[in-house]
Design a protein around this motif. Structure first.
Motif, short mmCIF file in Angstrom:
data_model
loop_
_atom_site.label_atom_id
_atom_site.label_comp_id
_atom_site.label_asym_id
_atom_site.label_seq_id
_atom_site.Cartn_x
_atom_site.Cartn_y
_atom_site.Cartn_z
N UNK A 84 28.63 21.31 30.98
CA UNK A 84 29.51 22.04 30.09
C UNK A 84 28.78 22.50 28.84
N UNK A 85 27.97 21.61 28.26
CA UNK A 85 27.21 21.95 27.06
C UNK A 85 26.18 23.03 27.35
N UNK A 86 25.50 22.91 28.50
CA UNK A 86 24.50 23.89 28.90
C UNK A 86 25.13 25.28 29.02
N UNK A 87 26.28 25.35 29.67
CA UNK A 87 26.93 26.64 29.89
C UNK A 87 27.47 27.22 28.59
N UNK A 88 28.05 26.38 27.74
CA UNK A 88 28.53 26.87 26.44
C UNK A 88 27.39 27.50 25.64
N UNK A 89 26.26 26.84 25.65
CA UNK A 89 25.10 27.35 24.89
C UNK A 89 24.66 28.71 25.42
N UNK A 90 24.59 28.85 26.73
CA UNK A 90 24.12 30.10 27.31
C UNK A 90 25.16 31.21 27.19
N UNK A 91 26.44 30.87 27.24
CA UNK A 91 27.48 31.88 27.04
C UNK A 91 27.45 32.40 25.61
N UNK A 92 27.26 31.49 24.65
CA UNK A 92 27.19 31.91 23.25
C UNK A 92 25.96 32.77 23.00
N UNK A 93 24.83 32.38 23.59
CA UNK A 93 23.59 33.16 23.41
C UNK A 93 23.73 34.56 23.99
N UNK A 94 24.53 34.69 25.05
CA UNK A 94 24.73 35.99 25.68
C UNK A 94 25.85 36.80 25.03
N UNK A 95 26.53 36.20 24.05
CA UNK A 95 27.61 36.89 23.37
C UNK A 95 28.83 37.15 24.23
N UNK A 96 29.10 36.23 25.16
CA UNK A 96 30.20 36.41 26.11
C UNK A 96 31.46 35.73 25.57
N UNK A 97 32.16 36.44 24.71
CA UNK A 97 33.35 35.88 24.08
C UNK A 97 34.51 35.73 25.06
N UNK A 98 34.42 36.36 26.22
CA UNK A 98 35.49 36.28 27.23
C UNK A 98 35.25 35.16 28.24
N UNK A 99 34.31 34.27 27.95
CA UNK A 99 34.03 33.14 28.85
C UNK A 99 34.39 31.85 28.12
N UNK A 100 35.38 31.15 28.64
CA UNK A 100 35.79 29.86 28.10
C UNK A 100 35.26 28.74 28.98
N UNK A 101 34.76 27.68 28.36
CA UNK A 101 34.24 26.52 29.09
C UNK A 101 35.20 25.35 28.89
N UNK A 102 35.57 24.72 29.99
CA UNK A 102 36.52 23.61 29.95
C UNK A 102 35.92 22.43 30.67
N UNK A 103 35.97 21.26 30.05
CA UNK A 103 35.49 20.06 30.73
C UNK A 103 36.65 19.44 31.50
N UNK A 104 36.60 19.58 32.80
CA UNK A 104 37.63 19.03 33.69
C UNK A 104 37.13 19.14 35.12
N UNK A 105 37.90 18.60 36.04
CA UNK A 105 37.54 18.65 37.44
C UNK A 105 38.63 19.33 38.26
N UNK A 106 38.45 19.35 39.58
CA UNK A 106 39.44 19.94 40.47
C UNK A 106 40.82 19.31 40.25
N UNK A 107 40.84 18.01 39.98
CA UNK A 107 42.10 17.27 39.93
C UNK A 107 42.64 17.10 38.52
N UNK A 108 41.84 17.42 37.52
CA UNK A 108 42.28 17.21 36.13
C UNK A 108 42.43 18.51 35.35
N UNK A 109 41.95 19.63 35.89
CA UNK A 109 42.08 20.90 35.19
C UNK A 109 43.54 21.34 35.22
#
Length: 232
Positions: A84-109
């Motif tokens: 989750x942290x890795x993806x948040x960092x790369x989404x921010x670096x790419x300026x992708x404001x339309x990408x939300x990162x959520x920490x959860x699984x198949x059963x908890x999202x």
């Protein structure tokens, strides 16, 4: 779902997915999978710049980052804090404001907002035993609009039990020798012993029972399945 009988998805995901060093080399080990085919399939089903896409078990974001450049909104879900942290960092670096990162699984999202137009998941459903696969598929269906598209890729067995030894030996023979460059024969053997990849003839009734119509099903080496499904 927070009931006491729920399984611990983080434990089932494997300890390596919690290791930032492993996560940093994850794309290389996966062989840098190209999301172009999957994006094209969503577009062929009329997903566009207004569409909402859900990436479950998004990992390092190989698909989610590309999807956010193509579709209106992407929610990338992963149970691993390191992923989750890795993806948040790369989404921010790419300026992708339309990408939300959520920490959860198949059963908890818990999906909020409009139903998803498309759902993508790759090489993760096998982490759940079959009972929980069906629960996960039901939860995916309930997060989607009718007519929405599910693109599912995973290690799925397209053979009879009596054929397993020969199929697995062929798998081992084509494995990487260096674990940094891909999955080794021992990685594959550990997957068979400890993960929950299932047979095609068990998975497909689960898809039907949870409201999905299979549009296409393609297999590589009778081990890797790629499904395109429409939610009824």
């Amino acid at each position: 779902m927070t009931e006491a009988w729920m399984i611990d998805e983080l434990a089932h995901a494997g300890p390596e997915h919690l290791d930032p060093e492993f996560v940093a080399g994850y794309n290389r080990k996966q062989g840098y999978p190209d999301p172009a085919e999957d994006l094209a399939i969503f577009q062929a089903h009329v997903l566009d710049e207004t569409s909402a896409v859900l990436d479950l078990a998004a990992g390092s974001g190989q698909f989610a980052l590309a999807a956010a450049r193509r579709f209106g909104h992407v929610t990338a879900v992963d149970v691993s804090p390191a992923m989750n942290a890795f993806l948040r960092e790369h989404a921010a670096a790419a300026g992708l404001a339309n990408l939300d990162c959520v920490r959860a699984g198949f059963l908890s999202y818990d999906h909020s907002g409009p139903p998803a137009d498309g759902v993508y998941t790759r090489n993760a459903l096998h982490q759940l035993p079959d009972f929980w696969k069906a629960v996960a598929l039901d939860r995916i269906a309930r997060a989607m609009r009718p007519g929405g598209v599910l693109r599912l890729r995973d290690l799925i067995y397209d053979f009879r039990p009596s054929e397993a030894a020969g199929i697995f030996q062929g798998w081992f023979d084509h494995a990487a020798s260096d674990p940094a460059d891909g999955y080794t024969a021992e990685d594959y053997a550990e997957h068979i012993r400890t993960e929950f990849s299932t047979y095609r003839w068990l998975l497909e009734p689960m898809l039907a029972a949870t409201g999905f119509e299979i549009v296409t099903a393609e297999f590589e080496r009778r081990l890797y399945g790629a499904y395109t499904c429409v939610r009824s």
